[in-house]
Design a protein around this motif. Structure first.
Motif, mmCIF file in Angstrom:
data_model
loop_
_atom_site.group_PDB
_atom_site.id
_atom_site.type_symbol
_atom_site.label_atom_id
_atom_site.label_comp_id
_atom_site.label_asym_id
_atom_site.label_seq_id
_atom_site.Cartn_x
_atom_site.Cartn_y
_atom_site.Cartn_z
ATOM 1 N N SER A 112 0.810 -1.061 0.020
ATOM 2 C CA SER A 112 0.058 -0.025 -0.055
ATOM 3 C C SER A 112 0.752 1.161 0.023
ATOM 4 C CB SER A 112 -1.028 -0.019 1.276
ATOM 5 O OG SER A 112 -0.163 0.196 2.435
ATOM 6 N N ARG A 113 0.335 2.356 -0.522
ATOM 7 C CA ARG A 113 0.997 3.589 -0.682
ATOM 8 C C ARG A 113 1.201 3.984 1.059
ATOM 9 N NH1 ARG A 113 1.541 8.586 -3.185
ATOM 10 N NH2 ARG A 113 2.961 9.874 -1.684
ATOM 11 N N ASP A 114 0.450 4.066 1.812
ATOM 12 C CA ASP A 114 0.724 4.196 3.249
ATOM 13 C C ASP A 114 1.829 3.357 3.812
ATOM 14 O OD1 ASP A 114 -1.631 5.996 3.221
ATOM 15 O OD2 ASP A 114 -3.082 4.405 3.797
ATOM 16 N N ALA A 136 2.554 22.498 9.325
ATOM 17 C CA ALA A 136 2.788 23.929 9.109
ATOM 18 C C ALA A 136 2.615 23.864 7.697
ATOM 19 C CB ALA A 136 4.403 24.211 9.232
ATOM 20 N N SER A 137 1.746 24.982 7.378
ATOM 21 C CA SER A 137 1.304 25.225 5.818
ATOM 22 C C SER A 137 2.090 26.577 5.198
ATOM 23 C CB SER A 137 -0.075 25.948 5.885
ATOM 24 O OG SER A 137 -0.770 24.848 5.296
ATOM 25 N N VAL A 138 2.797 26.408 4.089
ATOM 26 C CA VAL A 138 3.452 27.268 3.341
ATOM 27 C C VAL A 138 2.436 28.214 2.751
ATOM 28 C CG1 VAL A 138 5.124 28.016 1.395
ATOM 29 C CG2 VAL A 138 5.527 26.017 3.125
ATOM 30 N N ALA A 177 7.306 20.778 -3.491
ATOM 31 C CA ALA A 177 6.768 19.429 -3.663
ATOM 32 C C ALA A 177 5.337 19.336 -3.132
ATOM 33 C CB ALA A 177 7.744 18.476 -3.125
ATOM 34 N N SER A 178 4.381 20.116 -3.372
ATOM 35 C CA SER A 178 3.407 20.203 -2.686
ATOM 36 C C SER A 178 2.245 19.813 -3.329
ATOM 37 C CB SER A 178 2.877 21.798 -2.285
ATOM 38 O OG SER A 178 2.861 22.670 -3.482
ATOM 39 N N GLY A 179 2.732 19.085 -4.515
ATOM 40 C CA GLY A 179 1.508 18.116 -5.118
ATOM 41 C C GLY A 179 0.612 19.016 -6.214
ATOM 42 N N GLY A 206 -11.922 8.423 -15.224
ATOM 43 C CA GLY A 206 -12.241 8.181 -13.965
ATOM 44 C C GLY A 206 -11.591 6.866 -13.369
ATOM 45 N N TYR A 207 -11.520 7.128 -11.770
ATOM 46 C CA TYR A 207 -10.690 6.006 -11.234
ATOM 47 C C TYR A 207 -11.527 5.647 -9.991
ATOM 48 C CZ TYR A 207 -6.004 3.766 -10.485
ATOM 49 O OH TYR A 207 -5.071 3.208 -10.284
ATOM 50 N N VAL A 208 -11.764 4.334 -9.813
ATOM 51 C CA VAL A 208 -12.248 3.966 -8.573
ATOM 52 C C VAL A 208 -11.581 2.840 -7.782
ATOM 53 C CG1 VAL A 208 -14.781 4.928 -9.108
ATOM 54 C CG2 VAL A 208 -14.336 2.651 -9.177
ATOM 55 N N GLY A 346 0.630 4.619 -13.234
ATOM 56 C CA GLY A 346 1.465 4.200 -12.136
ATOM 57 C C GLY A 346 2.953 4.897 -12.357
ATOM 58 N N GLN A 347 3.225 5.758 -12.835
ATOM 59 C CA GLN A 347 4.484 6.370 -12.948
ATOM 60 C C GLN A 347 5.000 7.496 -12.114
ATOM 61 O OE1 GLN A 347 5.233 6.693 -17.606
ATOM 62 N NE2 GLN A 347 3.397 7.615 -17.411
ATOM 63 N N ALA A 348 4.173 8.155 -11.339
ATOM 64 C CA ALA A 348 4.365 9.343 -10.763
ATOM 65 C C ALA A 348 5.623 9.218 -9.753
ATOM 66 C CB ALA A 348 3.443 10.337 -10.126
ATOM 67 N N MET A 349 5.519 8.201 -9.062
ATOM 68 C CA MET A 349 6.331 7.754 -7.848
ATOM 69 C C MET A 349 7.830 7.760 -8.728
ATOM 70 S SD MET A 349 4.352 5.754 -4.853
ATOM 71 C CE MET A 349 4.593 4.478 -5.661
ATOM 72 N N THR A 350 7.887 7.150 -9.639
ATOM 73 C CA THR A 350 9.351 6.820 -9.996
ATOM 74 C C THR A 350 9.591 7.933 -10.722
ATOM 75 O OG1 THR A 350 8.432 4.763 -10.490
ATOM 76 C CG2 THR A 350 10.232 5.403 -11.907
HETATM 77 C C1 LIG Z 1 -5.568 8.098 -7.611
HETATM 78 C C2 LIG Z 1 -4.133 8.197 -7.644
HETATM 79 C C3 LIG Z 1 -3.438 7.069 -7.941
HETATM 80 C C4 LIG Z 1 -2.031 6.905 -8.064
HETATM 81 N N1 LIG Z 1 -1.197 6.035 -8.429
HETATM 82 C C5 LIG Z 1 -0.049 5.832 -8.617
HETATM 83 C C6 LIG Z 1 0.763 4.639 -9.052
HETATM 84 O O1 LIG Z 1 0.173 3.637 -9.017
HETATM 85 N N2 LIG Z 1 2.089 4.900 -8.994
HETATM 86 C C7 LIG Z 1 2.666 5.952 -9.047
HETATM 87 O O2 LIG Z 1 3.891 6.070 -9.134
HETATM 88 N N3 LIG Z 1 1.881 6.987 -8.609
HETATM 89 C C8 LIG Z 1 0.771 7.141 -8.718
HETATM 90 N N4 LIG Z 1 0.068 8.346 -8.088
HETATM 91 C C9 LIG Z 1 0.844 9.370 -7.878
HETATM 92 C C10 LIG Z 1 1.487 9.566 -6.350
HETATM 93 O O3 LIG Z 1 0.384 9.366 -5.651
HETATM 94 C C11 LIG Z 1 1.796 10.988 -6.153
HETATM 95 O O4 LIG Z 1 0.686 11.863 -6.193
HETATM 96 C C12 LIG Z 1 3.260 11.370 -6.958
HETATM 97 O O5 LIG Z 1 4.008 10.507 -6.299
HETATM 98 C C13 LIG Z 1 3.231 12.738 -6.673
HETATM 99 O O6 LIG Z 1 3.342 12.945 -5.339
HETATM 100 P P1 LIG Z 1 3.735 14.387 -4.738
HETATM 101 O O7 LIG Z 1 4.570 14.087 -3.599
HETATM 102 O O8 LIG Z 1 4.221 15.314 -5.891
HETATM 103 O O9 LIG Z 1 2.169 15.031 -4.448
HETATM 104 P P2 LIG Z 1 1.230 14.690 -3.202
HETATM 105 O O10 LIG Z 1 1.351 13.187 -2.956
HETATM 106 O O11 LIG Z 1 -0.141 15.216 -3.834
HETATM 107 O O12 LIG Z 1 1.571 15.266 -1.858
HETATM 108 C C14 LIG Z 1 1.738 16.601 -1.714
HETATM 109 C C15 LIG Z 1 1.895 17.152 -0.336
HETATM 110 O O13 LIG Z 1 2.148 18.313 0.015
HETATM 111 C C16 LIG Z 1 1.431 18.873 1.213
HETATM 112 N N5 LIG Z 1 1.144 20.159 0.939
HETATM 113 C C17 LIG Z 1 0.388 20.613 0.173
HETATM 114 N N6 LIG Z 1 0.373 22.137 0.256
HETATM 115 C C18 LIG Z 1 1.345 22.468 1.125
HETATM 116 C C19 LIG Z 1 1.483 23.487 1.719
HETATM 117 N N7 LIG Z 1 1.104 24.818 1.324
HETATM 118 N N8 LIG Z 1 2.486 23.604 2.824
HETATM 119 C C20 LIG Z 1 2.868 22.461 3.187
HETATM 120 N N9 LIG Z 1 2.414 21.166 2.858
HETATM 121 C C21 LIG Z 1 1.556 21.103 1.781
HETATM 122 C C22 LIG Z 1 0.449 17.789 1.431
HETATM 123 O O14 LIG Z 1 -0.248 17.684 2.551
HETATM 124 C C23 LIG Z 1 0.768 16.362 0.647
HETATM 125 O O15 LIG Z 1 1.491 15.818 1.700
HETATM 126 C C24 LIG Z 1 -1.308 8.131 -7.938
HETATM 127 C C25 LIG Z 1 -2.166 9.594 -7.780
HETATM 128 C C26 LIG Z 1 -3.450 9.315 -7.582
HETATM 129 C C27 LIG Z 1 -4.163 10.549 -7.560
#
Ligand SMILES: Cc1cc2nc3c(=O)[nH]c(=O)nc-3n(C[C@H](O)[C@H](O)[C@H](O)COP(=O)(O)OP(=O)(O)OC[C@H]3O[C@@H](n4cnc5c(N)ncnc54)[C@H](O)[C@@H]3O)c2cc1C
Length: 475
Positions: A112-114, A136-138, A177-179, A206-208, A346-350
Motif C-alpha cells: 500500500s502507499r501508506d 505547517a502550511s506554506v 513538492a506540494s503536489g 475516472g478511477y475508483v 503508475g509512473q509518478a512515484m518513479t
Molecule cells: C488516484 C491516484 C493513484 C495513483 N497511483 C499511482 C501509482 O500507481 N504509481 C505511482 O507511481 N504514482 C501514483 N500516483 C501518484 C502519487 O500518488 C503521487 O501523487 C505522486 O508521486 C506525486 O506526489 P507528490 O509528493 O508530488 O504530491 P502529493 O502526493 O499530492 O503530496 C503533496 C504533499 O504536500 C503537502 N502540502 C500541500 N500544500 C502544502 C503547503 N502549502 N504547505 C505544506 N505542505 C503542503 C500535502 O499535505 C501532501 O503531503 C497516484 C495518484 C493518484 C491521485
C-alpha cells in the motif's frame, strides 16, 4: 565544493521525502514542511487522499529507493509487501489478448502507499540533518532585496494560537513538492514574476478503488491482474494489485500475526468520461463489462473491506518551469507540482525518484551559488527526468476519441499504429514483451521499442497478417 547550508522542501509526501533524502547528501540542514501531522502508523491522511488507490512503483523507482535507503525492500517485504515476478505473476490482457507468461528477473514488490510512505518517513527521520516541520502550511515565497532569487517561505503553523500569525523561514534552496494543488504559480505571480506556462492533456479518466480480502480458497495462477484500457477501442479497464495484510488497531504491521495475509486493491478505470460508479451494483456491473470476466468473478467471491473511493480528476498537466527565462533563482518544483500524470499508468512515484536522483547528481558538481545562474539549467535537467513518463501518459491519453488538442500528424498516427502491432506481438513473443515491460518500468527509454529486432518483427507480423487476409479473400 562550497558549503550548502539549508534546503527547504514544501510538502512531505513521496516527492518531498525523496527530494529531502537526496538533498541530505549535500546540505547541512534539510527542512521538510508538511501541512499534515503524520499518522504514527501506515494510515491514510488528509493531504494524500489518493493513498487509498493502488500505487505501483515501477522497477526503476524501486532501484532508486533501494539506493537511497539500502535494505528498504527487505524491510517492506518483512512488513508484508508482496514479491512479484512481473512477467510470470502478472496476468496482463492487452487489446490483442493475454501476454505470454515466463520467469524473469523483473521482480517487483507491491504494497500500500501508506506502508511505503511510512517506511520512507521512518528511514528519513534517522538522518540527523533532516527535520520535519509538521502541521505547517506554506503560504507564500520570499525574495531577496534585488528581487532575483527566492530566499525563503512564509508559513502558518496549525498549532499557532493566533490564526493569522505568519512565520518566515529562510533557506538557500526552496523546493516545491506540494503536489497537484501547488500554489507556487500564484505565489510567483504575487511577487511579480511570470507563472510557468502550462500544458494540459485531459482524457477525462475516472478511477475508483476498493480494498478486498481475497477468498481463502482462491486458486489462480496470478498475483496481479492487469486489464488496462486500450483506447480508442477499449475505454474501460481494471486491475487487482496485492498489498500487505491488514493489522488491527494499535498493532504495527510487523507485529501482525500473519503478514502473509494479503489484501487486494481492486481498481476500475474509464476514459472519455465513462466514469466507473461508486455504488455497489454499478461497481460490479462495470467490472463485469470488462473484456474478461475474471476480475468480476473473483471479487464476487472476495470480501469488501472498505467503501468504494473515487478519483475523477486524472488529467496530465505540465508546468514548464524550465521555459521561464525571467524567474527567480534558487527555486524549483518537483513531483506532481511540476508534472501531473494520469495516475492510472503508475509512473509518478518513479518520476519523483528520478527527480531526486537528478538533484543528487546536480549538487555533486555544483555549489549553491551556481544556482544564481544555473537554476534554469537545473530545471531543464528536472524536465528531462519526467519527459519520458509524460510522453507515455499523454501518448495513450491522446488515443481516446475526445481528448482535446489531439495532435494528428503522420508521426502520431504511425506511433499509434505501431503500438497496436506491439500489443499483438506481446501475446506470444516473450522478447518483445520483455522490452515493453522494461520501457513501462522506466528501465529503458521508449526508443528501445524501435530497436531493429522489434522493428523487423513488426514488419514481418504485418506482412503475415496481410497475407492471411489475402488468402481468405478479405483484401
Ligand atoms: C488516484 C491516484 C493513484 C495513483 N497511483 C499511482 C501509482 O500507481 N504509481 C505511482 O507511481 N504514482 C501514483 N500516483 C501518484 C502519487 O500518488 C503521487 O501523487 C505522486 O508521486 C506525486 O506526489 P507528490 O509528493 O508530488 O504530491 P502529493 O502526493 O499530492 O503530496 C503533496 C504533499 O504536500 C503537502 N502540502 C500541500 N500544500 C502544502 C503547503 N502549502 N504547505 C505544506 N505542505 C503542503 C500535502 O499535505 C501532501 O503531503 C497516484 C495518484 C493518484 C491521485
Amino acid at each position: 565544493m562550497q558549503h550548502k547550508k539549508h534546503a527547504l522542501v514544501i510538502g512531505g509526501s513521496l516527492a518531498g521525502l525523496l527530494v529531502g533524502r537526496s538533498l541530505a547528501n549535500h546540505f547541512e540542514r534539510v527542512t521538510i514542511v508538511e501541512r499534515d501531522i503524520y499518522p504514527d502508523q501506515p494510515a491514510p491522511r488528509k493531504g494524500v487522499p489518493h493513498s487509498r488507490f493502488p500505487h505501483s512503483l515501477m522497477l526503476r523507482g524501486q532501484q532508486i529507493l533501494e539506493q537511497f535507503f539500502p535494505g528498504l525492500r527487505a524491510e517492506l517485504v518483512a512488513e508484508g509487501a508482496i514479491e512479484v515476478d512481473s512477467m510470470k505473476d502478472m496476468a496482463f490482457l492487452t487489446s490483442a489478448g493475454w501476454t505470454t507468461r515466463c520467469s524473469s528477473d523483473l521482480r517487483l514488490f507491491t504494497c500500500s502507499r501508506d506502508l511505503l510512505d511510512w517506511r520512507i518517513r521512518h528511514r528519513l527521520a534517522t538522518f540527523p540533518n533532516v527535520q520535519f516541520l509538521q502541521g505547517a502550511s506554506v503560504t507564500g515565497l520570499l525574495t531577496d532585496a534585488e528581487h532575483t532569487k527566492i530566499v525563503g517561505v512564509s508559513l502558518h503553523r496549525r498549532a499557532s494560537s493566533t490564526p493569522q500569525s505568519t512565520e518566515e523561514l529562510y533557506a538557500d534552496l526552496i523546493v516545491d513538492a506540494s503536489g497537484k494543488a501547488s500554489h507556487a504559480p500564484q505565489w510567483l505571480s504575487a511577487l511579480g514574476y511570470d507563472p510557468p506556462p502550462e500544458t494540459e492533456v485531459n482524457a477525462f479518466v475516472g478511477y475508483v478503488a476498493r480494498i478486498y480480502q481475497p477468498p481463502a480458497d482462491l486458486s489462480v495462477d496470478w498475483k496481479l491482474l492487469f486489464v488496462p484500457t486500450a483506447p480508442p477501442q477499449r475505454q474501460r479497464g481494471g486491475a487487482i494489485l496485492p498489498i500487505e495484510g491488514d493489522f488491527s488497531e494499535g498493532e504495527t504491521a510487523s507485529q501482525c500475526s500473519d503478514p502473509r495475509n494479503t489484501r487486494w486493491i481492486v481498481s476500475l478505470v474509464g476514459g472519455n468520461r465513462d466514469y466507473p460508479p461508486t455504488d455497489e451494483a454499478g461497481f460490479l456491473a462495470f467490472a463485469r463489462s470488462l473484456p474478461t470476466p475474471i476480475l468480476a468473478e473473483v471479487i464476487e467471491q472476495a470480501t469488501p473491506l472498505t467503501p468504494i473511493y473515487a478519483y475523477y480528476g486524472n488529467e496530465n498537466r505540465l508546468r514548464h518551469y524550465d521555459q521561464l527565462s525571467d524567474s527567480p533563482a534558487h527555486f524549483i518544483a518537483v513531483g506532481h507540482a511540476a508534472c501531473l500524470l494520469n495516475p492510472t499508468y503508475g509512473q509518478a512515484m518513479t518520476v519523483a525518484a528520478l527527480e531526486a536522483m537528478t538533484l543528487d547528481q546536480f549538487f555533486q558538481h555544483h555549489a549553491i551559488d551556481d544556482l544564481n545562474h544555473h537554476t534554469r539549467h537545473l530545471r531543464q535537467q528536472l524536465a528531462k527526468a519526467h519527459r519520458e513518463a509524460w510522453l507515455v501518459a499523454t501518448g495513450v491519453d491522446y488515443r481516446y476519441r475526445n481528448t482535446p488538442g489531439k495532435p494528428i500528424s503522420a508521426a502520431t498516427r504511425f506511433v499509434s499504429w505501431y503500438w497496436d502491432q506491439l500489443m499483438e506481438l506481446m501475446v506470444d513473443q516473450a522478447r518483445v514483451y520483455r522490452t515493453f515491460m522494461e520501457v513501462l518500468h522506466l528501465l529503458k527509454p521508449s526508443i528501445a521499442l524501435f530497436q531493429p529486432y522489434i522493428l523487423s518483427q513488426v514488419v514481418w507480423h504485418r506482412f503475415n497478417k496481410r497475407l492471411r487476409r489475402l488468402r481468405i479473400g478479405l483484401d
